[in-house]
Design a protein around this motif. Structure first.
Motif, PDB file in Angstrom:
ATOM      1  N   UNK A  60     -21.812 -55.383   1.859  1.00  0.00           N
ATOM      2  CA  UNK A  60     -21.557 -54.619   0.496  1.00  0.00           C
ATOM      3  C   UNK A  60     -21.100 -54.974  -0.171  1.00  0.00           C
ATOM      4  N   UNK A  61     -19.515 -55.893  -0.041  1.00  0.00           N
ATOM      5  CA  UNK A  61     -18.852 -56.900  -0.920  1.00  0.00           C
ATOM      6  C   UNK A  61     -17.440 -57.065  -0.139  1.00  0.00           C
ATOM      7  N   UNK A  62     -17.192 -55.830   1.014  1.00  0.00           N
ATOM      8  CA  UNK A  62     -15.570 -55.237   0.573  1.00  0.00           C
ATOM      9  C   UNK A  62     -15.216 -56.371   1.736  1.00  0.00           C
ATOM     10  N   UNK A  63     -14.121 -57.058   1.244  1.00  0.00           N
ATOM     11  CA  UNK A  63     -13.554 -57.708   2.433  1.00  0.00           C
ATOM     12  C   UNK A  63     -11.540 -57.305   2.278  1.00  0.00           C
ATOM     13  N   UNK A  64     -12.161 -56.006   1.873  1.00  0.00           N
ATOM     14  CA  UNK A  64     -10.636 -54.694   2.801  1.00  0.00           C
ATOM     15  C   UNK A  64     -11.502 -53.360   3.461  1.00  0.00           C
TER      16      UNK A  64
END
Length: 247
Positions: A60-64
């Motif tokens: 979904x695009x989360x990198x944290x």
């Protein structure tokens, strides 16, 4: 800038009541912070697993990601299992940053929740008089974790001006039944047990069974999906999110 996702990470249980409670607590966190992506995950014995949730967040695009362990006791799971799966997640996803926070723990603020649960149990059992209390927790092979339960029991006893004993469902003595019987040998006939467990399952059920067999007048339900716990989850998240900020 998108805020880090929040994962509430529980140990997991084969008892469906446990997973339902974790999902309800996570929903309460989501209600308090609708701007955050909040997901529940389990180390084992229940779905969704931690890696499946992280995979979904990365897609979904989360990198944290900030992981709040829904554990009341320090011990093997907090010190070994959670750091292991966190590192595995970062190894599997290049560029992903995952921060593990402090465990939920045994905050003094939870004593208010404990009191509410115990009052419900006392009303249900039509008990009006108490002369001793037992604080039941899961227990650990780590004596430091058990000492934390004993300290909280002392604080709780001072609040109610009653003698309190800590008892454990596994790994350490005394068991809840033993603690209740010890008070009854002293002539204390109205002993109630409060369940310092997050969710229903085998251990809290066994602790309650032993306590009632020993003569406890009432045993409370676990803490459950209370807003106080949800606020503590968000407090842990806030610290973890700050720690992800580059310096």
């Amino acid at each position: 800038m998108t805020a880090p996702a929040l994962v509430t990470l529980a140990h997991g249980s084969r008892d469906p009541r446990s997973a339902a409670t974790i999902e309800s607590l996570t929903a309460e966190v989501r209600r308090l912070r609708p701007d955050l992506r909040v997901e529940a995950a389990f180390l084992e014995l229940a779905e969704p697993g931690f890696h499946a949730v992280v995979d979904r967040l990365v897609a979904a695009g989360h990198d944290e990601v900030v992981v709040v362990p829904l554990l009341l006791n320090e011990g093997y799971h907090a010190g070994v299992d959670v750091p292991r799966v966190v590192q595995e997640a970062m190894d599997r996803h290049v560029g992903l940053q995952v921060r593990q926070t402090r465990i939920l723990g045994m905050e003094p603020a939870f004593l208010g929740v404990l009191d509410e649960r115990l009052r419900d149990a006392l009303r249900g059992a039509r008990v009006r008089e108490l002369d001793a209390l037992v604080l039941a927790a899961s227990g650990s092979s780590d004596p430091v974790a058990n000492q934390a339960v004993a300290r909280l029991a002392r604080v709780w006893g001072a609040r109610h001006h009653l003698p309190v004993a800590a008892a454990f469902a596994s790994s350490a003595p005394p068991a809840t039944g033993e603690a209740v019987r010890a008070f009854r040998r002293e002539g204390r006939r109205h002993v109630a047990v409060a369940s310092m467990f997050l969710a229903p399952g085998f251990l809290p059920d066994r602790a309650a069974e032993l306590a009632l067999e020993a003569g406890a007048v009432a045993v409370s339900e676990p803490l459950g999906a209370d807003p106080e716990l949800a606020r503590t989850v968000l407090a842990r998240y806030a610290v973890g999110a700050v720690e992800l900020v580059p310096v």
